[in-house]
Enzyme design. Structure first.
Site, PDB file in Angstrom:
ATOM      1  N   HIS A   1       0.850  -1.200   0.000  1.00  0.00           N
ATOM      2  CA  HIS A   1       0.000   0.000   0.000  1.00  0.00           C
ATOM      3  C   HIS A   1       0.881   1.243   0.000  1.00  0.00           C
ATOM      4  O   HIS A   1       2.110   1.138   0.080  1.00  0.00           O
ATOM      5  CB  HIS A   1      -0.905  -0.006   1.245  1.00  0.00           C
ATOM      6  CG  HIS A   1      -0.155   0.167   2.522  1.00  0.00           C
ATOM      7  ND1 HIS A   1       0.191  -0.882   3.344  1.00  0.00           N
ATOM      8  CD2 HIS A   1       0.356   1.274   3.126  1.00  0.00           C
ATOM      9  CE1 HIS A   1       0.849  -0.430   4.388  1.00  0.00           C
ATOM     10  NE2 HIS A   1       0.970   0.866   4.283  1.00  0.00           N
TER      11      HIS A   1
ATOM     12  N   GLU B   1       8.150   1.184   4.065  1.00  0.00           N
ATOM     13  CA  GLU B   1       7.625   0.474   5.227  1.00  0.00           C
ATOM     14  C   GLU B   1       7.641  -1.023   4.925  1.00  0.00           C
ATOM     15  O   GLU B   1       7.456  -1.425   3.776  1.00  0.00           O
ATOM     16  CB  GLU B   1       6.177   0.907   5.515  1.00  0.00           C
ATOM     17  CG  GLU B   1       5.565   0.256   6.762  1.00  0.00           C
ATOM     18  CD  GLU B   1       4.090   0.582   7.014  1.00  0.00           C
ATOM     19  OE1 GLU B   1       3.410   1.029   6.066  1.00  0.00           O
ATOM     20  OE2 GLU B   1       3.631   0.378   8.153  1.00  0.00           O
TER      21      GLU B   1
END
Lengths: 303, 303, 303, 303
Positions: free
Chosen positions: A148, A261
């Site tokens: 994402h 991330e």
């Protein structure tokens, strides 16, 4: 039938050699194509031609792409975008390497979003006939797939509305100034059952906060952090859990300064799940469940 | 817009007191309602009124329910089912406790499937306002939610076609007698991004192989197995990984003899993911990735 | 001041090429020396010259070695062994490659045990100056070190007494025919704070049940089982927990048929910890905490 | 034969009600006795009468105790302490509740260390006859046992020498100003195979940096951090790995301000393991393997 997932993103990097080292040797992405100043990469469990494209020169997000289920979806989203008043243009086959025709939409926040249905199929690394659960030989932290991303916008509520009205996404979690406020400090949007495909946080338009790669679980988060230390990756936030989404995480920077991330776990979202609302006094715990504190750099530093 | 998830199932149990002990104290489900001979249960992270209903008397599956996104879906699925030639009937509000109107379809394999859009909302146990990631006090293995189920059918290919044509599901993995065979030994079907909402395996019509509960990860699988030993739960298959779906698992029986599963991990499926195909010589590894052997009881014992 | 640890063992293998593949590529041990028909190996976190020596020809244990803290210990143990009535001989420097002088004792069960204080120091792979927690590049399951072993004896009680009286070990856990019986079905013996350095189980004298390698934790146990499947390692017992010692485990065979174990966790033992006693009706759960059943092969098949 | 382990410590707390809440409800210790202003506690896997004693009034360490293997050890250590020039006195049975006679030594750093062999035996909570691996019902993070502690000293090298010469400990890891320097910035000392029973860091004499509790593994570290957030425990350092010892950790404060740690993993130490040496430019990574940075508060804030 809608958006399948965040299919790709193009990210600018100041030094391609350093970027290759980071994304290939540390993250374990595979090169699928190279062009002047561009390197196309995919994770071991992705079947489409690319998910991350490095573009030499500068830093920050160039554009992102959502893969949709059918050609018809392109027409629907084109109409939706026009109705919303957004700039849309048609993208012809091959404009994006190995990708079919599509549409290119500019969000109110100025982010360039491409939608496409067709992309060259390469297959994942374990195959689809009697496969093993992961590749026998892994490189670095061996990222399976892009997960994402989080972008910045000056008007989060407007952009949330844009992603909901135009792309049919729904809000899974939100930070609001007050419980019932129509304003948004941040929003986590899903197109399917991921707890977020894209999130939008208050900040400068066109900004990229981070993009995230999937990892299997918390034990892989530890291994990733250990390997980041060995490879001298600049870690922003060491292993912890998000209050928002319940996912476990590490934030870190690529050599150009783009925040990455690694993300594992978190719940499965559904369209009938009540939106979780966070209020300002709990933002720290919402973002970082253990420290319960936001460091200033986390919200102020992005590309 | 389609099926959200396996919403509930009714399972017959020979002894309600023993079943309560199993599902409440060991599994950690919460009672939401009771009627003569029925106990309604939900996991801590479920918001709808119930997901598992125990029915006193006998053993095996009574029926299952899929929650859909809109009332319109009910019409679509009703028409699809009729077109397929299946038996369909309308279900009125309240026929199923706390559930709105719906349709009741009998699959070619004789399983009763209810579809509904409305069900009393109770909310999960951590809430939706600045929540913590799990309840502070947990019972037993503290199951968050029902995950999926596996039913038996004499003609797997026919029933796969039924679920695909009628309910818009897609095949994520299949066991075929030969790579290109149209026949199916088993199939794993998804309505969204779960790697399976329902699976169908060759066996007697109306049969229930197991139903599965989500767990967070492999570490929770270990804890579950440890607690099952303490509570004298009959374990069928100790902690391992599935080749099919890559999920980690334990199979075990409730006191009536219904097979349960705890399931964690596995990949996220998408409609454009190539179907993974397993051939008979690799079935053992497909089902149990470590032992690479199917024990006869696993395929022959079910309710 | 006593025995430090199980320092090495020599194990016979029928086919050296296959054995090398198993111990080097799958287990991740490193070759430190080779001689005609012998390969010397160590784990990445061991500093002494070798811990496992493969000897071509046959199957089963050739001998094992305990490293002691001082040369004086050799005299003490020599005297103790003589007092016990065991056969002892002096071992001269270099008899065992890269090992100093020592003593060679034959246990009542006929196992050959060498004790030594001096062995060529090689150092571990991460070093002792500002090290990282594990090597950046790992091979196979990347075993850090040899952990313990389990041998067979016709008279377990006698051999337990031998290890206690001669080598100063203490019993951490025992299986007894009845709670207060002086007889032993099995015993787990420690020389320090490991919950066992060596265990003895009822069976044929000179037998080797298994030798075990350390892994960090339960997540590494899963990864090992996954890699064993990829490398076609014959798995005896898939991932589970031992009731005895609480350690998590996989049992498997090397290509010659010697049983190996990967072992993680378990409690730290101390000399004042009460001995845990298991009685026959609970042996299944003692050995395999989840299935709570001993398969016959587990006790009958060994080398 | 020497020191078994850090047996107990007495810690001062400003508010007993808050301290009880922290150590009993959050940490999961059990009360074994109470006296005016004192609460005696133990973990579920400890068999001796107490490991942590809370003393109402103030903050910081009152004293610590090492359990030794035999009464003879008391004489040995008494002589050693006198030879070193330390203050030693005899402690009579019952001076410390439920503890036999012993010796009380004051270290050069002013810390009071009691040594004892006898203490009332209570047994752990799972028992020693066919036990389960952990208690079926757990409270809070369910700490099994006290693990180690870290004290401050103005002259670390002197105090290291004291613990080595007097108590027979050995240095597992050290931070030195330069590789070959005889000076010490910090030292990790073991009496057995734990990678440290006690550590000493440069700071004010009599200071307590932290005391640590064992947890099973990294997954329990996550669960502990999640529960600390729910119980509003002040977390100093969120889940990470130590470079020194390789253990995984959380640092946090009890309500009085005493720093606690939860600690899992790390290697097993042996007396022949080369001492790992850290030099100042790598201290950050030595202490916190992921952030690779020491925050000032970590070294400056202690009780």
């Amino acid at each position: 039938m809608g958006i399948l997932r965040l299919g790709y993103l193009h990210v600018r990097v100041t030094d391609m050699a350093e970027a290759r080292k980071h994304y290939i040797e540390t993250m374990g992405l595979k090169v699928t194509a190279e062009e002047a100043g561009k390197v196309y990469l995919k994770g071991w469990d992705e079947w489409d031609h690319h998910s991350v494209v490095l573009e030499e020169g500068g830093v920050g997000l160039a554009k992102l792409g959502f893969k949709v289920q059918s050609e018809d979806d392109l027409n629907t989203y084109e109409n939706n975008a026009r109705t919303f008043g957004a700039t849309v243009e048609r993208m012809s086959k091959g404009e994006e390497l190995e990708v079919g025709q599509g549409i290119r939409v500019t969000t109110p926040s100025g982010h360039v979003v491409e939608l496409y249905n067709e992309i060259t199929y390469l297959g994942n690394e374990v195959g689809y006939l009697n496969p093993y659960p992961f590749p026998r030989h892994e490189t670095g932290i061996s990222v399976p797939a892009l997960d994402h991303m989080l972008i910045m916008a000056e008007d989060v509520a407007l952009n949330e509305k844009f992603f909901m009205d135009t792309f049919g996404m729904y809000a899974v979690e939100q930070i609001r100034p007050e419980i019932d406020s129509p304003a948004r400090i941040a929003t986590w949007l899903s197109a399917g059952q991921k707890n977020h495909d894209i999130a939008i946080v208050s900040g400068k338009d066109k900004g990229l906060h981070h993009f995230a790669f999937q990892l299997e679980d918390w034990s892989k988060i530890l291994r990733a952090a250990d390997i980041f230390a060995m490879d001298d990756v600049s870690i922003d936030i060491t292993p912890t859990r998000h209050g928002i989404t319940r996912g476990t995480t590490i934030y870190f920077f690529d050599p150009a300064g783009n925040r990455n991330e690694t993300y594992a776990g978190g719940y499965r979202a559904y369209r009938d799940r009540p939106t979780t609302i966070w209020t300002p006094e709990h933002i720290g715990r919402g973002i970082f469940s253990h420290s319960r504190e936001l460091n200033a750099a986390f919200t102020e530093v992005y590309t």
